[in-house]
Design a protein around this motif. Sequence first.
Motif, PDB file in Angstrom:
ATOM      1  N   VAL B  88       0.220  -2.519  -3.276  1.00 33.13           N
ATOM      2  CA  VAL B  88      -1.041  -2.328  -3.621  1.00 33.13           C
ATOM      3  C   VAL B  88      -2.004  -3.578  -3.535  1.00 33.13           C
ATOM      4  O   VAL B  88      -3.260  -3.474  -2.836  1.00 33.13           O
ATOM      5  N   LEU B  89      -1.511  -4.808  -3.570  1.00 36.19           N
ATOM      6  CA  LEU B  89      -1.800  -5.818  -3.305  1.00 36.19           C
ATOM      7  C   LEU B  89      -2.654  -6.339  -2.043  1.00 36.19           C
ATOM      8  O   LEU B  89      -3.614  -6.819  -1.758  1.00 36.19           O
ATOM      9  N   LEU B  90      -1.414  -6.078  -1.057  1.00 36.79           N
ATOM     10  CA  LEU B  90      -1.796  -5.827   0.361  1.00 36.79           C
ATOM     11  C   LEU B  90      -2.632  -5.178   0.699  1.00 36.79           C
ATOM     12  O   LEU B  90      -3.887  -5.559   1.425  1.00 36.79           O
ATOM     13  N   MET B  91      -2.849  -4.039   0.408  1.00 30.65           N
ATOM     14  CA  MET B  91      -3.700  -2.840   0.762  1.00 30.65           C
ATOM     15  C   MET B  91      -4.936  -3.291   0.241  1.00 30.65           C
ATOM     16  O   MET B  91      -6.044  -3.035   0.702  1.00 30.65           O
ATOM     17  N   PHE B  92      -5.067  -3.598  -1.011  1.00 30.29           N
ATOM     18  CA  PHE B  92      -6.263  -3.835  -1.759  1.00 30.29           C
ATOM     19  C   PHE B  92      -7.122  -5.037  -1.005  1.00 30.29           C
ATOM     20  O   PHE B  92      -8.235  -4.772  -0.832  1.00 30.29           O
ATOM     21  N   ILE B 238      -7.868   4.751   3.032  1.00 31.72           N
ATOM     22  CA  ILE B 238      -6.763   4.154   2.347  1.00 31.72           C
ATOM     23  C   ILE B 238      -5.422   5.276   2.559  1.00 31.72           C
ATOM     24  O   ILE B 238      -4.558   4.313   2.645  1.00 31.72           O
ATOM     25  N   GLY B 239      -5.698   6.553   2.636  1.00 28.16           N
ATOM     26  CA  GLY B 239      -4.640   7.060   3.239  1.00 28.16           C
ATOM     27  C   GLY B 239      -4.134   6.769   4.302  1.00 28.16           C
ATOM     28  O   GLY B 239      -2.820   6.421   4.691  1.00 28.16           O
ATOM     29  N   MET B 240      -4.821   6.373   5.360  1.00 26.94           N
ATOM     30  CA  MET B 240      -4.334   5.942   6.666  1.00 26.94           C
ATOM     31  C   MET B 240      -3.892   4.519   6.654  1.00 26.94           C
ATOM     32  O   MET B 240      -3.031   4.341   7.476  1.00 26.94           O
ATOM     33  N   ALA B 241      -4.388   3.812   5.645  1.00 29.17           N
ATOM     34  CA  ALA B 241      -3.847   2.363   5.887  1.00 29.17           C
ATOM     35  C   ALA B 241      -2.412   2.328   5.260  1.00 29.17           C
ATOM     36  O   ALA B 241      -1.753   1.615   5.490  1.00 29.17           O
ATOM     37  N   VAL B 242      -2.050   3.400   4.528  1.00 26.76           N
ATOM     38  CA  VAL B 242      -0.534   3.476   4.182  1.00 26.76           C
ATOM     39  C   VAL B 242       0.441   3.464   5.254  1.00 26.76           C
ATOM     40  O   VAL B 242       1.288   2.481   5.370  1.00 26.76           O
ATOM     41  N   GLY B 243      -0.106   4.151   6.460  1.00 26.07           N
ATOM     42  CA  GLY B 243       0.684   3.875   7.570  1.00 26.07           C
ATOM     43  C   GLY B 243       0.956   2.545   8.295  1.00 26.07           C
ATOM     44  O   GLY B 243       1.917   1.905   8.431  1.00 26.07           O
ATOM     45  N   TRP B 254       7.346  -8.182   3.991  1.00 21.72           N
ATOM     46  CA  TRP B 254       6.534  -8.158   2.830  1.00 21.72           C
ATOM     47  C   TRP B 254       7.184  -7.232   2.071  1.00 21.72           C
ATOM     48  O   TRP B 254       7.306  -6.008   2.265  1.00 21.72           O
ATOM     49  N   PRO B 255       7.579  -7.518   0.727  1.00 20.61           N
ATOM     50  CA  PRO B 255       8.511  -6.840  -0.223  1.00 20.61           C
ATOM     51  C   PRO B 255       7.796  -5.689  -0.832  1.00 20.61           C
ATOM     52  O   PRO B 255       7.884  -5.539  -1.869  1.00 20.61           O
ATOM     53  N   GLY B 256       7.199  -4.839  -0.013  1.00 14.08           N
ATOM     54  CA  GLY B 256       6.551  -3.673  -0.578  1.00 14.08           C
ATOM     55  C   GLY B 256       7.117  -2.336  -0.285  1.00 14.08           C
ATOM     56  O   GLY B 256       8.160  -2.374   0.217  1.00 14.08           O
ATOM     57  N   MET B 257       6.590  -1.086  -0.586  1.00 11.74           N
ATOM     58  CA  MET B 257       6.993   0.157  -0.490  1.00 11.74           C
ATOM     59  C   MET B 257       7.234   0.405   1.054  1.00 11.74           C
ATOM     60  O   MET B 257       8.439   0.994   1.391  1.00 11.74           O
TER      61      MET B 257
END
Lengths: 336, 305
Positions: B88-92, B238-243, B254-257
């Motif tokens: 969330v931090l990275l995407m935000f 935001i949906g696309m940024a997940v990819g 980066w220790p994320g999902m």
Amino acid sequence: MKRRPILDVSDLKTVFRIGGRQVAAVQDLNLTVAPGETVALVGESGSGKSVTSLSIMGLLPRKVGKVVAGRILFRGKSGEERDLATMDSEALRSIRGNDVAMVFQEPMTSLNPVYTVGEQIAEPIRIHLGRSHKDAAESAVGLLAAVGIPDPGRRARQYPHELSGGMRQRVMIAMALACDPVLLIADEPTTALDVTIQAQILDLLRKLQEERGMGILFVTHNLGVVAEIAHRVAVMYAGRVVETGAVTDVFRHPRHPYTMGLMRSVPKLGEATMLKRQGIPLPTIAGSVPSLLALPDGCSFAPRCPYALDQCRAGVPALAETGGRHKSRCIRWEEI
Amino acid sequence: MLVALSMLVFVLLRLAPGDPIDAYINPNVAMSQAEMAALRARLGFDQPLPIQYLAWLRAAVTGDLGYSIQKNGVKVLPLVLERVGPTVLLMFLALVIAIVGGIAAGIISAVQRNSATDVGCSVAAFVGISSPPFLTAILGLYVFSVVLRWSPSGGMLTPGTPFSLSDLLSHLVLPACLLSIGHAALIMRYMRASLLEVLNQDYVRTARAKGVKELWVIIKHATRNALLPVVTLIGSSIGMAVGGAIFMESVFNWPGMGLLLVNAVDTRDYPVIMGATLIIGACVILVNILTDVAYALVDPRIRVA
Ligand SMILES: Nc1ncnc2c1ncn2[C@@H]1O[C@H](COP(=O)(O)OP(=O)(O)O)[C@@H](O)[C@H]1O
Ligand SMILES: [Mg+2]
């Protein structure tokens, strides 16, 4: 009763750049409006009425349209006479909405959909009169009441989409009158409305003019509306004024074939239905408005004019005095 | 929605070649066919697929996503949840950069239409939109971390040092910027087109006729309206940024999902894959709801009376 005009336009010429060429949308235009007077600018669509209004307001599309000649002398609230044509844009901005205001043809699209109408009316009051938000919002409610909107306090909090076309045009008028301008330019303010609403808006404008004494430049293509509201009229054709004078004079004795044609194409009350029943089409002026890119030599109306002579094509006729303040741009005005 | 998503992932996973049982087996220990069958029965892999799925779903609705296969005995839910924060931090940050940068560039381009600035922005946007995220990730890592050494090359914090915000930021800024590029470019394009259209509207002329200062005409009267289509775009961004984030996380460690998911796929850790996709799906749906709320805030016409 000859008062000093608040607006005195002389020899105005406005050009547009269309595909590398400059074409004159308005030329040799003279026009005055006195305080408390309504002057109608009338002509078929495309004759340059809106361009004239926008030239006065300094709202021509930038880079494309430009006033290249003439003066637009305007006497604002301060009483000082200034030339709007040469004024810098910031000075002009401080006059717009303050000393001179404008109402547009399309009430449906002329209001900003994302702000309440109260906010939109209050905005010029804050900008020009420096009043507080609260103070301006209260004035906005008062203005809504003044233009005949019932329950103004609630209406002020509504958005444009919640109002009918007639109401929106009243809102536009309230917005234009917010700073008590000395001149109101109304560009076809009733054209988009249906007939009963149209009559109400005309009544409203007349009443507001009586109360406030502002001059009105009323643009329309409808001679019926001219007879209703205006004191004087200027008839435009292909960017030029072809006839001007007091409404009573021009209607009783038109001195230009174009005006005569326009008047013939306005049916008298009841006549339209009668003609329709008999299957006779309404008389219209043969031909159409010439393109600005291909204006004929001489009188622009000559190709459509039943009275045209060779002489008419030799040069643009001057605006000739025909008695009183009545003028015509036709060399045969005495005969017709 | 979430049920459909989980079902799809479940089926796709089982369609992939290979036996899920392999992941449980230590290759160095010989195992008889009988022992393997017993293990399969204990784990439920001998049941038909729909039954297996229903068993998973029944547990999932009570918040039990099972145990990770690789990390022995670690529950999936806390494993996934602890990865939500970093992602969330990275995407935000990436989206904030994309939104602010994209909208600002779009406004400047539209107002100074056909100027050098406008042409420059449009070319940059074209390049930004056409470069795939994995390319920008690797190229960015190479240029800024390896060649220029402006930024650490991976991780979230420097190991062995006490936590500090500047340390976190120094690790965060580069992947966030790289992740924002494509979205900034797309937002810029939309904003420019939308604002150009709005600037031709009658109400903008009305604002000028009122004597509103040009800057305010742009900001207050035009931009607010021009934002309407852009808000929808941002929601779907935001949906696309997940990819993109998944690439970015695996490139920058980066220790994320995303990193969790990539590792889980590598090691066929089915429960973790299922859990992670479920949580990601839930987040995307939440964001879409928030987008609708934001849209209603900017456009009074769709506010319910
Ligand atoms: N933005 C523009 N660009 C180019 N030409 C224009 C523009 N606006 C108006 N014109 C030209 O000016 C002429 C007069 O238009 P206008 O003043 O709008 O007519 P009307 O009398 O119907 O209000 C039109 O024939 C049109 O060709
Ligand atoms: Mg017009």
